[in-house]
Design a protein around this motif. Structure first.
Motif, mmCIF file in Angstrom:
data_model
loop_
_atom_site.group_PDB
_atom_site.id
_atom_site.type_symbol
_atom_site.label_atom_id
_atom_site.label_comp_id
_atom_site.label_asym_id
_atom_site.label_seq_id
_atom_site.Cartn_x
_atom_site.Cartn_y
_atom_site.Cartn_z
ATOM 1 N N GLY A 23 -4.537 1.770 -1.016
ATOM 2 C CA GLY A 23 -3.615 1.139 -1.385
ATOM 3 C C GLY A 23 -4.023 -0.211 -2.435
ATOM 4 O O GLY A 23 -3.079 -1.262 -2.367
ATOM 5 N N SER A 25 -3.867 -2.484 -5.293
ATOM 6 C CA SER A 25 -2.393 -2.731 -6.263
ATOM 7 C C SER A 25 -3.109 -3.477 -7.335
ATOM 8 O O SER A 25 -1.946 -3.819 -8.358
ATOM 9 C CB SER A 25 -1.511 -3.628 -5.416
ATOM 10 O OG SER A 25 -2.043 -4.981 -5.187
ATOM 11 N N GLU A 169 -0.067 -0.602 4.110
ATOM 12 C CA GLU A 169 -0.191 -0.824 2.466
ATOM 13 C C GLU A 169 0.757 -0.035 1.609
ATOM 14 O O GLU A 169 1.404 -0.542 0.541
ATOM 15 C CB GLU A 169 -1.620 0.034 2.176
ATOM 16 C CG GLU A 169 -2.711 -1.158 2.565
ATOM 17 C CD GLU A 169 -3.005 -2.223 1.733
ATOM 18 O OE1 GLU A 169 -2.404 -2.540 0.767
ATOM 19 O OE2 GLU A 169 -3.911 -3.074 2.273
ATOM 20 N N TRP A 170 1.295 1.071 1.944
ATOM 21 C CA TRP A 170 2.215 1.715 1.019
ATOM 22 C C TRP A 170 3.827 1.852 1.839
ATOM 23 O O TRP A 170 4.530 1.972 0.827
ATOM 24 C CB TRP A 170 1.959 3.452 1.341
ATOM 25 C CG TRP A 170 0.812 3.660 0.784
ATOM 26 C CD1 TRP A 170 -0.398 3.970 1.404
ATOM 27 C CD2 TRP A 170 0.372 3.949 -0.428
ATOM 28 N NE1 TRP A 170 -1.565 4.214 0.374
ATOM 29 C CE2 TRP A 170 -1.299 4.070 -0.710
ATOM 30 C CE3 TRP A 170 1.167 3.723 -1.747
ATOM 31 C CZ2 TRP A 170 -1.675 4.238 -1.981
ATOM 32 C CZ3 TRP A 170 0.498 3.844 -2.889
ATOM 33 C CH2 TRP A 170 -0.835 4.314 -3.138
ATOM 34 N N ASN A 172 4.587 -1.512 3.510
ATOM 35 C CA ASN A 172 4.983 -2.866 3.424
ATOM 36 C C ASN A 172 5.271 -3.333 5.184
ATOM 37 O O ASN A 172 5.040 -4.488 5.301
ATOM 38 C CB ASN A 172 6.037 -3.333 2.949
ATOM 39 C CG ASN A 172 6.157 -5.037 2.547
ATOM 40 O OD1 ASN A 172 5.059 -5.374 2.435
ATOM 41 N ND2 ASN A 172 7.229 -5.412 2.632
ATOM 42 N N TYR A 261 10.041 0.826 -1.123
ATOM 43 C CA TYR A 261 8.854 0.063 -1.460
ATOM 44 C C TYR A 261 7.619 1.158 -1.947
ATOM 45 O O TYR A 261 6.910 0.724 -2.913
ATOM 46 C CB TYR A 261 8.250 -0.801 -0.067
ATOM 47 C CG TYR A 261 7.139 -1.511 -0.250
ATOM 48 C CD1 TYR A 261 7.098 -2.878 -0.612
ATOM 49 C CD2 TYR A 261 5.523 -0.898 0.093
ATOM 50 C CE1 TYR A 261 6.073 -3.567 -0.710
ATOM 51 C CE2 TYR A 261 4.592 -1.592 -0.024
ATOM 52 C CZ TYR A 261 4.573 -2.969 -0.497
ATOM 53 O OH TYR A 261 3.542 -3.665 -0.550
ATOM 54 N N ASP A 264 8.344 2.113 -5.405
ATOM 55 C CA ASP A 264 7.966 1.150 -6.324
ATOM 56 C C ASP A 264 6.568 1.137 -6.612
ATOM 57 O O ASP A 264 6.087 0.890 -7.800
ATOM 58 C CB ASP A 264 8.808 -0.216 -6.031
ATOM 59 C CG ASP A 264 10.459 0.016 -6.117
ATOM 60 O OD1 ASP A 264 10.903 1.031 -6.880
ATOM 61 O OD2 ASP A 264 10.931 -1.051 -5.639
ATOM 62 N N LYS A 265 5.781 1.048 -5.506
ATOM 63 C CA LYS A 265 4.514 1.020 -5.373
ATOM 64 C C LYS A 265 3.778 2.077 -6.437
ATOM 65 O O LYS A 265 3.168 1.801 -7.447
ATOM 66 C CB LYS A 265 3.652 0.717 -4.256
ATOM 67 C CG LYS A 265 2.310 0.592 -4.152
ATOM 68 C CD LYS A 265 1.542 -0.050 -2.958
ATOM 69 C CE LYS A 265 0.293 -0.301 -3.066
ATOM 70 N NZ LYS A 265 -0.121 -1.154 -1.857
ATOM 71 N N ASP A 268 4.443 1.487 -10.081
ATOM 72 C CA ASP A 268 3.975 0.459 -10.668
ATOM 73 C C ASP A 268 2.131 0.881 -11.062
ATOM 74 O O ASP A 268 1.760 0.379 -11.748
ATOM 75 C CB ASP A 268 3.732 -0.821 -9.541
ATOM 76 C CG ASP A 268 2.978 -2.044 -10.350
ATOM 77 O OD1 ASP A 268 3.374 -2.538 -11.237
ATOM 78 O OD2 ASP A 268 2.079 -2.257 -9.598
#
Length: 280
Positions: A23, A25, A169-170, A172, A261, A264-265, A268
């Motif tokens: 995870g 980021s 982590e994925w 939230n 979430y 979006d992760k 990103d």
């Protein structure tokens, strides 16, 4: 240096999928420092000479450029596809297909990474090999001491916590029903015997004895992939199927905010990979 073949690949700094699974980021921050991290990982187990470090850097730079040029665009495309997929619950078959695609990427990266690692291992002196093997044994003993302090209930609770951390982590925030499903999953796990990697370490020690003989790289490749093929893979298939079922069920349990979430992760991360691609 760790003994598992996948970890050897990580030691060369190219197992980006490990960062994804964790995870991470801040891909750019980590990825752009993988050459330093690679030397640090190897240096944890054995002191390389100046020539060994220079040779490693030359091979690493070429493989790193290949990875950024040809592999990162594939990863970015996969992440964007997955971002679309997670909008709805996944079936175990979809999980299997997704896992197969990522395994193909991981296998290729591992093979290329081992091409970097093999000459470094082959160039080690007998003293360096001894240093490496002693360090590996000490690390394994330390891990076993930690696990030996846990009874079965504590061991399963640890597995739940680890899985919940990855899910968190994925998503939230892990919901109580999701954590309850992880507890149910952990209750079915078979605790491994003490020091399950002891035979692999002995096998690695034997492999290093032939490090200067022709075909060493191929033998290293075979060693690295052995746990994922043949009888060993067949023995692990029930647990693999249980993991697929778990992931499929957790996919169905995601709330709308969690899906957003997650999506979006992933997007990103795909954008970060686009920025890291090189075209030369």
């Amino acid at each position: 240096m760790a003994i598992n073949g996948r970890r050897i690949a990580l030691a060369t700094g190219l197992a980006l999928l490990v960062l994804l699974a964790a995870g991470c980021s801040r891909i750019g921050l980590v990825y752009n420092r993988l050459d330093t991290l690679a030397q640090f990982q190897i240096g944890r187990y054995v002191d390389l000479t100046a020539q060994q470090r220079a040779d490693f850097d030359t091979r690493f730079d070429a493989t790193w450029a290949w990875h950024r040029r040809s592999q990162l665009p594939l990863y970015a495309a996969e992440l964007r596809q997955l971002a679309h997929t997670v909008a709805a619950p996944m079936t175990p078959q979809q999980v299997e297909q997704l896992g197969a695609r990522w395994r193909e990427h991981a296998d290729l990266t591992t093979r290329e990474s081992l091409k970097v690692a093999a000459p470094t291992l082959a160039a080690l002196s007998d003293e360096q090999v001894g240093e490496l093997l002693i360090a590996a044994e000490k690390r394994a003993a330390k891990e076993q001491q930690k696990l030996a302090k846990l009874d079965d209930a504590e061991w399963r609770a640890l597995r739940v916590d680890q899985a919940a951390d990855r899910l968190d982590e994925w998503t939230n925030a892990v919901t109580p029903p999701q954590r309850a499903r992880l507890v149910q999953w952990a209750a079915q796990l078979q605790r491994p015997p003490p020091d399950p990697q002891a035979a692999r370490r002995r096998q690695f020690a034997e492999l290093l004895k032939s490090r200067r003989e022709p075909g060493f790289e191929q033998r290293l490749q075979t060693y690295a992939f052995e746990p994922f093929t043949g009888e060993v893979a067949a023995m692990n298939e029930p647990q693999t199927q249980a993991s697929r079922q778990l992931l499929a069920e957790l996919s169905g349990m995601l709330t709308a905010p969690q899906r957003a979430y997650f999506r979006d992760k992933l997007l990103d991360m795909a954008r970060q990979m686009d920025q890291l691609v090189v075209n030369k």
